[in-house]
Design a protein around this motif. Structure first.
Motif, PDB file in Angstrom:
ATOM      1  N   CYS A  14       0.851  -1.193   0.000  1.00 18.67           N
ATOM      2  CA  CYS A  14       0.000   0.000   0.000  1.00 18.67           C
ATOM      3  C   CYS A  14       0.884   1.239   0.000  1.00 18.67           C
ATOM      4  O   CYS A  14       1.824   1.348   0.793  1.00 18.67           O
ATOM      5  CB  CYS A  14      -0.917   0.030   1.221  1.00 18.67           C
ATOM      6  SG  CYS A  14      -1.968   1.508   1.275  1.00 18.67           S
ATOM      7  N   PHE A  32      -2.696   0.754  -4.242  1.00 16.34           N
ATOM      8  CA  PHE A  32      -2.206  -0.595  -3.994  1.00 16.34           C
ATOM      9  C   PHE A  32      -1.440  -1.096  -5.219  1.00 16.34           C
ATOM     10  O   PHE A  32      -2.021  -1.713  -6.118  1.00 16.34           O
ATOM     11  CB  PHE A  32      -3.368  -1.526  -3.650  1.00 16.34           C
ATOM     12  CG  PHE A  32      -4.130  -1.071  -2.437  1.00 16.34           C
ATOM     13  CD1 PHE A  32      -3.700  -1.433  -1.161  1.00 16.34           C
ATOM     14  CD2 PHE A  32      -5.248  -0.251  -2.564  1.00 16.34           C
ATOM     15  CE1 PHE A  32      -4.380  -0.992  -0.038  1.00 16.34           C
ATOM     16  CE2 PHE A  32      -5.934   0.197  -1.444  1.00 16.34           C
ATOM     17  CZ  PHE A  32      -5.501  -0.176  -0.178  1.00 16.34           C
ATOM     18  N   LEU A 111      -4.024  -0.768   4.273  1.00 23.79           N
ATOM     19  CA  LEU A 111      -3.638  -2.125   3.892  1.00 23.79           C
ATOM     20  C   LEU A 111      -4.382  -3.154   4.736  1.00 23.79           C
ATOM     21  O   LEU A 111      -4.825  -4.191   4.226  1.00 23.79           O
ATOM     22  CB  LEU A 111      -2.123  -2.302   4.047  1.00 23.79           C
ATOM     23  CG  LEU A 111      -1.544  -3.631   3.559  1.00 23.79           C
ATOM     24  CD1 LEU A 111      -1.930  -3.900   2.110  1.00 23.79           C
ATOM     25  CD2 LEU A 111      -0.026  -3.637   3.713  1.00 23.79           C
TER      26      LEU A 111
END
Length: 354
Positions: A14, A32, A111
């Motif tokens: 992330c 991402f 994340l």
């Protein structure tokens, strides 16, 4: 300054970007990035920086949470690309260190949320695999739906769902022509044929599951189309709306079975299919509305005496769209090829009756 942090967990990465202007945090964004087996942590950060600033203006200062070996090269490349000055820093103190700490925390939280969502999706896919009795885990799903207004300007939509959720880059719309008004069977068959012909031509793998908005009739219609393309091993299900259009009464049919599947105790699997069906429906409707709106706007222009296809094209090309034509002055309109003063006044008065 932009404050950028890259974190990883369980094979996922992330990148969190914190936007700071005049000492105030204005917002943040999480990305991402994908990873190949050849990428190192620093490689991913470096390539992500370049990719991000292809689409965004560089600030005077970019703060990152770890050093990268080609920092000076990247810094120079960004400045040359945007003709602006910037400096990439990986060692900061005081309030800049606090910004970086916030950026890292944002990355870790994003994340964590992404991994949780992915775990939920994985469970839903596993449940659906079991409910349908598939020998292999279903990972790549497509769903088709049709939107129309009494058959006028029908639009079919295809959405894709995988282990990461909805894959919007793979969404497709199909303008349906030459079918009887309201004939959903023919419309969906038309879209399926075009989509799967392309899959054959490009020699791509079939999706693990094809979902159709409809029941046994739609499944049989689609199956005939696939057989005509020599496709025999595509798993197909249809989701039919239940009594009073209550989602609790939705029924799921699978090819080759007369009765709907018993989804008792399979709430997550049923919810997944419903969610994908609803997304396909939403995508089809927005496409249909956009198409109909364009038709109505352009028809409005053609209703003016003296405006034919050629002049309409010239007007839309010069002004970029019907809204700009509506806002144009008489002098602006005269500048268009084929539009004289008399016609320009007609156009102006048509859109400005007062």
């Amino acid at each position: 300054a932009d404050v950028i942090s890259l974190v990883d967990q369980e094979g996922m990465y992330c990148l969190a970007v914190l936007f700071v202007r005049q000492g105030k945090i204005l917002g943040s964004r999480s990305i991402f990035p994908s990873k190949t087996k050849y990428d190192s942590h620093k490689d991913i950060l470096a390539s992500s920086l370049m990719q991000f600033y292809l689409e965004h203006d560089i600030p005077s200062e970019i703060i990152i949470n770890q050093s990268i070996s080609e920092k000076r090269i990247i810094q120079q490349a960004l400045m040359e690309a945007q003709n602006r000055q910037t400096k990439i820093k990986d060692r900061v103190v005081s309030y800049r260190a606090k910004w970086l700490k916030i950026s890292v925390a944002n990355a870790e939280e994003s994340l964590k949320s992404k991994l949780s969502s992915k775990s939920s999706i994985s469970n839903q896919l596993r449940d659906l695999t079991e409910a349908l009795g598939s020998k292999q885990k279903l990972k790549n799903l497509v769903c088709f739906d049709v939107s129309h207004n009494m058959g006028d300007k029908s639009v079919a939509a295809c959405v894709r769902f995988n282990e990461d959720g909805f894959s919007k880059k793979d969404y497709r719309r199909f303008n349906i022509e030459g079918v009887q008004p309201g004939d959903d069977y023919a419309a969906i068959s038309n879209a399926i044929e075009r989509h799967y012909k392309r899959i054959n031509q490009e020699k791509r793998n079939l999706p693990d599951l094809l979902i159709i908005d409809g029941g046994k009739g739609q499944i049989n219609s689609v199956k005939k189309v696939l057989q005509s393309l020599s496709i025999e091993d595509q798993m197909i299900i249809g989701i039919a709306k239940g009594d009073r259009r209550d989602p609790k009464n939705d029924r799921i049919f699978i090819q080759g079975h007369k009765d709907p599947i018993d989804m008792t105790g399979r709430d997550s699997a049923k919810f997944l299919v419903q969610s994908i069906r609803d997304e396909a429906h939403r995508f089809a409707i927005t496409g249909h509305r956009a198409k109909k709106r364009k038709q109505l706007l352009q028809s409005d222009l053609e209703s003016i005496d003296g405006i034919g296809p050629s002049k309409k094209k010239n007007l839309l090309t010069q002004f970029g769209g019907i809204q700009e034509v509506k806002r144009a002055s008489v002098d602006d309109l005269i500048s268009v090829d084929g539009i004289n003063k008399n016609l320009a006044e007609k156009i102006f008065n048509h859109f400005n009756p007062n």
